[in-house]
Structure formats: structure tokens, C-alpha cells
Design an enzyme around this catalytic site. Structure first.
Site, PDB file in Angstrom:
ATOM      1  N   GLY A 146       0.840  -1.196   0.000  1.00 10.08           N
ATOM      2  CA  GLY A 146       0.000   0.000   0.000  1.00 10.08           C
ATOM      3  C   GLY A 146       0.871   1.240   0.000  1.00 10.08           C
ATOM      4  O   GLY A 146       1.993   1.216   0.504  1.00 10.08           O
ATOM      5  N   GLN A 191       2.860   9.862   1.285  1.00 13.30           N
ATOM      6  CA  GLN A 191       4.199   9.268   1.358  1.00 13.30           C
ATOM      7  C   GLN A 191       5.097   9.673   0.194  1.00 13.30           C
ATOM      8  O   GLN A 191       6.309   9.533   0.273  1.00 13.30           O
ATOM      9  CB  GLN A 191       4.097   7.736   1.406  1.00 13.30           C
ATOM     10  N   CYS A 212       6.010  -0.309   7.268  1.00 15.11           N
ATOM     11  CA  CYS A 212       5.631   0.855   6.464  1.00 15.11           C
ATOM     12  C   CYS A 212       6.814   1.264   5.601  1.00 15.11           C
ATOM     13  O   CYS A 212       7.945   1.292   6.075  1.00 15.11           O
ATOM     14  CB  CYS A 212       5.248   2.000   7.402  1.00 15.11           C
ATOM     15  N   LEU A 213       6.543   1.583   4.333  1.00 13.70           N
ATOM     16  CA  LEU A 213       7.621   1.995   3.429  1.00 13.70           C
ATOM     17  C   LEU A 213       8.286   3.282   3.911  1.00 13.70           C
ATOM     18  O   LEU A 213       9.422   3.561   3.551  1.00 13.70           O
ATOM     19  CB  LEU A 213       7.085   2.175   2.008  1.00 13.70           C
ATOM     20  N   HIS A 229      -4.326   1.792   7.653  1.00 14.29           N
ATOM     21  CA  HIS A 229      -2.946   2.299   7.721  1.00 14.29           C
ATOM     22  C   HIS A 229      -2.741   3.444   6.712  1.00 14.29           C
ATOM     23  O   HIS A 229      -2.210   4.499   7.062  1.00 14.29           O
ATOM     24  CB  HIS A 229      -1.983   1.127   7.448  1.00 14.29           C
ATOM     25  N   GLU A 230      -3.206   3.241   5.483  1.00 17.35           N
ATOM     26  CA  GLU A 230      -3.006   4.274   4.447  1.00 17.35           C
ATOM     27  C   GLU A 230      -3.858   5.514   4.741  1.00 17.35           C
ATOM     28  O   GLU A 230      -3.424   6.642   4.499  1.00 17.35           O
ATOM     29  CB  GLU A 230      -3.348   3.735   3.045  1.00 17.35           C
ATOM     30  N   HIS A 285      -2.109   7.789   6.997  1.00 19.18           N
ATOM     31  CA  HIS A 285      -1.124   8.644   6.314  1.00 19.18           C
ATOM     32  C   HIS A 285      -1.785   9.929   5.788  1.00 19.18           C
ATOM     33  O   HIS A 285      -1.201  11.013   5.874  1.00 19.18           O
ATOM     34  CB  HIS A 285      -0.493   7.907   5.126  1.00 19.18           C
TER      35      HIS A 285
HETATM   36 ZN    ZN Z   1       2.766   3.374   5.725  1.00 21.02          ZN
END
Ligand code: ZN
Length: 180
Positions: free
Chosen positions: A44, A49, A89-90, A131-132, A135
Site C-alpha cells: 500500500g 508518502q 511501512c515503506l 494504515h493508508e 497517512h
Molecule cells: Zn505506511
């Protein structure tokens, strides 16, 4: 390929604004976000991000990477139950931690053509959507950790960044993109 912002970058704290027009520029950005997400590799990626502060995100939780989902201006209409999942998480490479979230959610959003849709999601997909969406509100999953653990994460990431810088500038960027 887009550059992914990393915790504790203050730009990750930006609250994204609603998407007003689903146009070609947005469509190109969505394609680039999928490419960046798959290459990372991740399941995701929220616009926040990649330093775009609009409310949309791309997700693909399938094993085969053939079930891309786009959520534009997503809203959670209903939440049921609870689950704990070890999230990564990226934007926080190399860190994994248990986070409690709703087990099942009903979501409304626009798809990549600007068409409204509603769906129920559970399990990993429900985790990923929540989660997204965090963000898009300027939240990162480490916010759910205790202040002590969050400080540990910050130190570990600062150390890793220093090591990357010592290894050489150009390489550092390349390496970051491939870390999850
Ligand atoms: Zn993330």
C-alpha cells in the site's frame, strides 16, 4: 519511480486535502505510485508518502500482485471487531510493530475513473486501508507505539541513514527505495 518520504520527515505530518478532479494528471500519478509500491516492495502507498497532499492511495494485498485497488477521497462508514497485525511501512523501513485496528470496515471512495463505490474489507486489506488512511491524516503507525519505543525507532532510523550516507550519496537513494 517516486521518492518515498521517511519518518520522521515533517511532511509526513501533513493532512491531505480532498481530490477535486479525477483527471489525466491524477491517473499518471496513480500509475507511478503503483510502480513505486510494487518495486519497493509494498502492499500500500498513500499520496502523502510521495509528498502529494491529496486524499488518495493505492493498495494491492494479493500474492500475485494483480489486484490493484485505488481509493480516492476514502471514508470509513462502519467498523467492526478488532485485530492485531504486525505492521511495517515503506516510510519507516525495517521497523515492524503490532498495531490494533478494526477487523472489518465498510469503505466508500471513488475509483480511478472517479466512480463512487462501497465495499467491505477485512483481514489484511482492512489493516492496509486503515494504515493508508492514517497517512492521509498525517499519522504514521509508530504513533501507536509508546513514546519510549517510538524514540527507539527514531534512533534506529537515524543510525541507518548515517550508515547509508557514509556508503555514498547516490547509492543511498537507490537503497532506500528498495527497503521495506
Ligand atoms: Zn505506511
Amino acid at each position: 519511480m517516486l521518492t518515498i518520504l521517511e519518518f520522521p520527515d515533517p511532511r509526513l505530518r501533513t493532512r491531505a486535502q480532498p481530490v477535486e478532479r479525477v483527471d489525466d494528471a491524477l491517473s499518471r500519478l496513480i500509475d507511478d505510485m503503483f510502480e513505486t509500491m510494487y518495486a519497493a516492495p509494498g502492499i500500500g502507498l498513500a499520496a502523502t508518502q510521495v509528498d502529494v497532499h491529496r486524499r488518495f492511495m493505492v493498495i494491492d494485498v494479493s500474492e500475485e500482485k494483480n489486484a490493484p485497488l485505488v481509493f480516492i477521497n476514502p471514508e470509513i462508514l462502519e467498523k467492526q471487531g478488532a485485530q492485531t497485525y504486525q505492521e511495517g511501512c515503506l516510510s519507516v523501513p525495517g521497523i515492524y510493530a503490532d498495531v490494533d485496528r478494526a477487523d472489518r470496515i465498510r469503505v466508500r471512495a471513488l475509483d480511478r475513473h472517479g466512480q463512487p463505490f462501497e465495499m467491505w474489507a477485512d483481514g489484511l486489506l482492512a489493516v492496509c486501508i486503515q494504515h493508508e488512511m492514517d497517512h492521509l491524516d498525517g499519522k504514521v503507525f509508530v504513533d501507536y507505539l509508546s513514546p519510549f519505543k517510538r524514540e527507539q525507532v527514531r534512533k534506529r532510523l537515524a543510525k541507518a541513514a548515517k550508515e547509508r550516507a557514509a556508503a555514498g550519496g547516490a547509492d543511498a537513494d537507490e537503497q532506500r527505495r528498495h527497503t521495506i
